[in-house]
Each structure stands twice: as structure tokens, then as C-alpha cells.
Design a protein around this motif. Structure first.
Motif, PDB file in Angstrom:
ATOM      1  N   ASN A  98       3.201  -4.061   3.509  1.00 32.86           N
ATOM      2  CA  ASN A  98       4.258  -3.120   3.149  1.00 32.86           C
ATOM      3  C   ASN A  98       3.623  -1.772   2.809  1.00 32.86           C
ATOM      4  O   ASN A  98       2.940  -1.642   1.788  1.00 32.86           O
ATOM      5  CB  ASN A  98       5.055  -3.659   1.956  1.00 32.86           C
ATOM      6  CG  ASN A  98       6.209  -2.747   1.576  1.00 32.86           C
ATOM      7  OD1 ASN A  98       6.535  -1.804   2.300  1.00 32.86           O
ATOM      8  ND2 ASN A  98       6.824  -3.025   0.438  1.00 32.86           N
ATOM      9  N   VAL A  99       3.826  -0.786   3.682  1.00 30.59           N
ATOM     10  CA  VAL A  99       3.273   0.559   3.474  1.00 30.59           C
ATOM     11  C   VAL A  99       4.396   1.452   2.969  1.00 30.59           C
ATOM     12  O   VAL A  99       5.417   1.612   3.657  1.00 30.59           O
ATOM     13  CB  VAL A  99       2.663   1.124   4.772  1.00 30.59           C
ATOM     14  CG1 VAL A  99       2.088   2.510   4.519  1.00 30.59           C
ATOM     15  CG2 VAL A  99       1.587   0.189   5.293  1.00 30.59           C
ATOM     16  N   GLN A 100       4.236   2.007   1.770  1.00 30.90           N
ATOM     17  CA  GLN A 100       5.287   2.794   1.131  1.00 30.90           C
ATOM     18  C   GLN A 100       4.940   4.275   1.194  1.00 30.90           C
ATOM     19  O   GLN A 100       3.766   4.668   1.154  1.00 30.90           O
ATOM     20  CB  GLN A 100       5.461   2.365  -0.330  1.00 30.90           C
ATOM     21  CG  GLN A 100       5.819   0.900  -0.487  1.00 30.90           C
ATOM     22  CD  GLN A 100       5.880   0.483  -1.940  1.00 30.90           C
ATOM     23  OE1 GLN A 100       5.496   1.241  -2.832  1.00 30.90           O
ATOM     24  NE2 GLN A 100       6.374  -0.737  -2.183  1.00 30.90           N
ATOM     25  N   PRO A 133       4.888   4.698   6.922  1.00 30.47           N
ATOM     26  CA  PRO A 133       5.538   3.754   6.008  1.00 30.47           C
ATOM     27  C   PRO A 133       6.477   2.811   6.747  1.00 30.47           C
ATOM     28  O   PRO A 133       7.331   3.229   7.535  1.00 30.47           O
ATOM     29  CB  PRO A 133       6.302   4.677   5.042  1.00 30.47           C
ATOM     30  CG  PRO A 133       6.486   5.948   5.781  1.00 30.47           C
ATOM     31  CD  PRO A 133       5.319   6.086   6.696  1.00 30.47           C
ATOM     32  N   LEU A 158       0.840  -1.197   0.000  1.00 28.32           N
ATOM     33  CA  LEU A 158       0.000   0.000   0.000  1.00 28.32           C
ATOM     34  C   LEU A 158       0.873   1.243   0.000  1.00 28.32           C
ATOM     35  O   LEU A 158       2.031   1.211   0.443  1.00 28.32           O
ATOM     36  CB  LEU A 158      -0.909   0.042   1.239  1.00 28.32           C
ATOM     37  CG  LEU A 158      -1.918  -1.075   1.447  1.00 28.32           C
ATOM     38  CD1 LEU A 158      -2.644  -0.843   2.748  1.00 28.32           C
ATOM     39  CD2 LEU A 158      -2.897  -1.123   0.297  1.00 28.32           C
ATOM     40  N   ARG A 159       0.304   2.323  -0.486  1.00 29.52           N
ATOM     41  CA  ARG A 159       0.913   3.637  -0.281  1.00 29.52           C
ATOM     42  C   ARG A 159       0.213   4.313   0.887  1.00 29.52           C
ATOM     43  O   ARG A 159      -0.890   3.944   1.258  1.00 29.52           O
ATOM     44  CB  ARG A 159       0.812   4.486  -1.551  1.00 29.52           C
ATOM     45  CG  ARG A 159       1.708   3.960  -2.673  1.00 29.52           C
ATOM     46  CD  ARG A 159       1.793   4.929  -3.821  1.00 29.52           C
ATOM     47  NE  ARG A 159       0.490   5.097  -4.463  1.00 29.52           N
ATOM     48  CZ  ARG A 159       0.284   5.899  -5.521  1.00 29.52           C
ATOM     49  NH1 ARG A 159       1.295   6.585  -6.013  1.00 29.52           N
ATOM     50  NH2 ARG A 159      -0.911   5.999  -6.048  1.00 29.52           N
ATOM     51  N   ILE A 160       0.869   5.292   1.448  1.00 32.08           N
ATOM     52  CA  ILE A 160       0.312   5.965   2.625  1.00 32.08           C
ATOM     53  C   ILE A 160      -1.109   6.437   2.335  1.00 32.08           C
ATOM     54  O   ILE A 160      -1.373   7.083   1.318  1.00 32.08           O
ATOM     55  CB  ILE A 160       1.196   7.171   3.017  1.00 32.08           C
ATOM     56  CG1 ILE A 160       2.516   6.677   3.603  1.00 32.08           C
ATOM     57  CG2 ILE A 160       0.500   8.055   4.041  1.00 32.08           C
ATOM     58  CD1 ILE A 160       3.467   7.771   3.990  1.00 32.08           C
ATOM     59  N   GLU A 214      -3.739   4.732   1.519  1.00 32.41           N
ATOM     60  CA  GLU A 214      -4.582   3.834   0.733  1.00 32.41           C
ATOM     61  C   GLU A 214      -5.260   2.809   1.654  1.00 32.41           C
ATOM     62  O   GLU A 214      -4.798   2.553   2.767  1.00 32.41           O
ATOM     63  CB  GLU A 214      -3.764   3.118  -0.335  1.00 32.41           C
ATOM     64  CG  GLU A 214      -3.324   4.019  -1.469  1.00 32.41           C
ATOM     65  CD  GLU A 214      -2.633   3.258  -2.580  1.00 32.41           C
ATOM     66  OE1 GLU A 214      -2.577   3.779  -3.701  1.00 32.41           O
ATOM     67  OE2 GLU A 214      -2.147   2.140  -2.313  1.00 32.41           O
ATOM     68  N   THR A 238      -6.283   1.032   6.933  1.00 33.68           N
ATOM     69  CA  THR A 238      -5.349   1.939   6.259  1.00 33.68           C
ATOM     70  C   THR A 238      -4.187   2.203   7.193  1.00 33.68           C
ATOM     71  O   THR A 238      -4.228   1.834   8.382  1.00 33.68           O
ATOM     72  CB  THR A 238      -6.039   3.254   5.855  1.00 33.68           C
ATOM     73  OG1 THR A 238      -5.125   4.032   5.064  1.00 33.68           O
ATOM     74  CG2 THR A 238      -6.432   4.073   7.078  1.00 33.68           C
ATOM     75  N   CYS A 239      -3.145   2.850   6.658  1.00 32.83           N
ATOM     76  CA  CYS A 239      -1.954   3.135   7.466  1.00 32.83           C
ATOM     77  C   CYS A 239      -1.292   4.395   6.926  1.00 32.83           C
ATOM     78  O   CYS A 239      -1.237   4.605   5.706  1.00 32.83           O
ATOM     79  CB  CYS A 239      -0.992   1.951   7.416  1.00 32.83           C
ATOM     80  SG  CYS A 239       0.480   2.187   8.438  1.00 32.83           S
ATOM     81  N   ILE A 278      -1.733   0.744  12.225  1.00 33.83           N
ATOM     82  CA  ILE A 278      -2.761   0.323  11.265  1.00 33.83           C
ATOM     83  C   ILE A 278      -4.130   0.633  11.862  1.00 33.83           C
ATOM     84  O   ILE A 278      -4.448   0.190  12.970  1.00 33.83           O
ATOM     85  CB  ILE A 278      -2.634  -1.173  10.956  1.00 33.83           C
ATOM     86  CG1 ILE A 278      -1.255  -1.471  10.350  1.00 33.83           C
ATOM     87  CG2 ILE A 278      -3.743  -1.633  10.014  1.00 33.83           C
ATOM     88  CD1 ILE A 278      -0.985  -2.926  10.084  1.00 33.83           C
TER      89      ILE A 278
END
Length: 325
Positions: free
Chosen positions: A96-98, A71, A10-12, A14, A67-68, A41
Motif C-alpha cells: 500500500n503506497v500512500q 500511490p 509506504l509513503r511515496i 520511502e 521504492t514506489c 515499483i
């Protein structure tokens, strides 16, 4: 308890769906809203997707929208607290949060410094604005009253003398020029439909031919018999092009449409005959000019209005600076 996440990358900011499948004895009770996850999270919402009961066991399938905003690579086991015991999922989830790279235009800007407000709603501004509205209203009322007086003294419709009816050629020429004035608003089909109708009406009146009910070839044959000494090249070209536009859906350019219009005018001019030459229209009677007296009150109101506008300009400029700062 089994857990599964739809999207592990995921991206921040999302969102993704975390699905929990929980099977327990019927006597056990769970608060499905109390799902324990890493603090970074967040659970946005949840809903029971399936609830089944078999023998003395009950199975829940619950979807959590998570969501998160931090990152990192997360490894966790979703956990429920039930009757003092913690129940963890049998499998470990990875998320994996990017972070999102910002371009030059997306970089956060420094806050604006405080701007001293130069505009104040003072009594002077209010008084000037009211005076301006009052003088403008008086000017509008005087203008309307004067307009009514002028309409009574000089009616808008001029005195017309008797006019002879226009000849078929004059009617056709006038209709062709009217069509030319708005040809840009028409497609080829509509344009040639109207041009063909104008020529058919002219031919019916000029040669006493039922042109409205005839095809293009029938019209040309009938006109050849009625006007033996005339060449019908222009009429043939216009009607042929009109048939292409109407039946073959052929789109023509403005220059081609202008060419057809000029050919239609040439055909009317050539076939109108000496007896049907257009006579100049009778001019309407002209109004006589009357000497008008100067309305000094209106002049004074205009001067006062202009002075008030000048006085209001500094206030309005300051107001615009505040709005568009």
C-alpha cells in the motif's frame, strides 16, 4: 519461491526490503538481477543475503531494496525468468503506497519569470574598480609609512619616573578589582579560589603569617592575634563562603560574589594600617604636542577614493539586486 516484504504500507518515495527465497536444482541458472515487478515499483539495489547448497538443490536468499512513487494498492507475485520459463512466488504480496498531503508552505511554487540582468561587467566598471583599489592601496602604504615615522619621533613607551613598589594592600586591592572585571567568565569555585588566594597573599605580607599553608580557621585565629583591635567579620564571611564554593561545590549568584568581593575590599581597607596607606602612583611624563603639517597628497587621495565609491555605487546596487533577487 517464497517472497516477503518488510513493510506493506509506504509513503511515496520511502524504501522497504523485499526478501526472495529461491530453491532450485543445481543445474538451473538464474539471473538474480532480473526480478519482474509491477512497473511502478522500482528496484534500487539488491544483495545475496544467504546462499546454501544441499544435495542437488541450491537455495538463495536475496534482499531487494524497492521504492514506489505512484500511490495505489498493489497485489503482485515477484517473478524470475529462468531458461525460458517464468517462476513466480508461491504467495501474493500486497503493498500500500500512500500519498503525502502538502501543507501551504510545501505547495510547489510557480517558476520565476525571467529577470532582465541590469548588471554588465563593462569596461567603465572595471576601470573604476581598478582605480579605487589603486588609490586605497596608496592610502594604506602612506598610512603605514607615516605610522613608522611617528613611532621613531614619539616612542610608544612613555618616559617613566621611578616608582616605589606597591604596598600589600595596594596589590590586593588591584588584584580584587582585576578579578571583578572578569567574574562573569568564572564559575563559583574558580572565582572564590582566586579571591581566597588574593586574601591569603595579603595576610601573609601584612601580618607575616604563613597563610598559604593554613586552613580558614587557622588564618582567622592568627589574624585575630596579630590585629587585636580589629573585627574580622568580613574575613570570616569571605573564607567561609569560599570553603562552601570549593569543597561543598555550592554555586553562588553574581550578587553573592559581589558581596564577598566588597567584604574582601573592606577587610583590606580596615587592616592596611596608617603606615601602609597607598601612595598615589607617579604619573608618566606627558608627551608634548607637535604641530603637524597637512598632508595634501593624502587628502587628495581620500577625495578621489570617495568619488570613486560614489561612481561605483550604481553598479554595486545592480549587482546586489541580482544576487538577492
Amino acid at each position: 519461491m517464497q517472497a516477503k516484504v518488510d513493510n506493506m504500507v509506504l509513503r511515496i518515495g520511502e524504501q522497504t526490503t523485499l526478501r526472495i527465497t529461491l530453491t532450485a536444482r543445481e543445474a538451473q541458472s538464474f539471473d538474480l538481477s532480473r526480478l519482474i515487478l509491477p512497473k511502478e515499483i522500482e528496484v534500487l539495489s539488491w544483495a545475496v543475503a544467504k546462499n546454501e547448497q544441499k544435495d542437488d538443490e541450491q537455495t538463495w536468499q536475496v534482499d531487494y531494496i524497492v521504492t514506489c512513487f505512484a500511490p495505489a494498492n498493489y497485489q503482485f507475485q515477484p517473478t524470475f525468468i529462468a531458461q525460458g520459463d517464468s517462476i513466480r512466488s508461491d504467495n501474493v504480496l500486497r503493498l500500500n503506497v500512500q500519498s503525502v498531503e502538502l501543507t501551504g508552505n510545501d505547495q510547489p511554487r510557480a517558476p520565476h519569470s525571467l529577470i532582465e540582468q541590469p548588471f554588465r561587467l563593462s569596461k567603465t566598471f572595471i576601470a573604476l574598480l581598478l582605480m579605487f583599489l589603486l588609490t586605497t592601496l596608496m592610502l594604506l602604504r602612506r598610512y603605514k609609512a607615516k605610522k613608522k615615522v611617528l613611532q621613531k619621533q614619539h616612542p610608544l613607551s612613555p618616559i617613566r619616573t621611578q616608582q616605589q613598589p606597591l604596598t600589600p594592600a595596594a596589590e590586593a586591592i588591584r588584584a580584587i578589582h582585576a578579578l571583578r572585571s572578569h567574574e562573569k567568565d568564572l564559575n563559583s569555585n574558580d572565582y572564590y579560589t582566586q579571591l581566597s588566594a588574593i586574601l591569603r597573599l595579603y595576610i601573609a605580607a601584612r601580618f607575616d603569617i604563613q597563610a598559604q599553608q593554613q586552613t580558614s580557621s587557622q588564618i582567622i585565629e592568627a589574624v585575630e592575634k596579630a590585629a587585636k583591635s580589629e573585627t574580622l567579620t568580613e574575613l570570616q564571611n569571605v573564607l567561609h563562603t569560599a570553603d562552601l564554593a570549593k569543597f561543598a561545590r555550592h554555586e553562588l549568584t553574581l550578587s553573592e560574589q559581589d558581596g564577598s568581593l566588597l567584604q574582601a575590599l573592606a577587610f583590606v581597607e580596615k587592616t592596611k594600617g596608617k603606615a601602609q596607606e597607598d601612595k598615589p602612583a607617579t604619573q608618566p611624563a606627558l608627551r608634548t604636542k607637535t604641530k603637524r603639517k597637512t598632508d595634501w597628497l593624502t587628502v587628495l587621495l581620500l577625495i578621489v577614493d570617495a568619488m570613486l565609491v560614489l561612481a561605483l555605487c550604481p553598479y554595486l546596487l545592480n549587482l546586489f539586486k541580482i544576487i538577492f533577487a
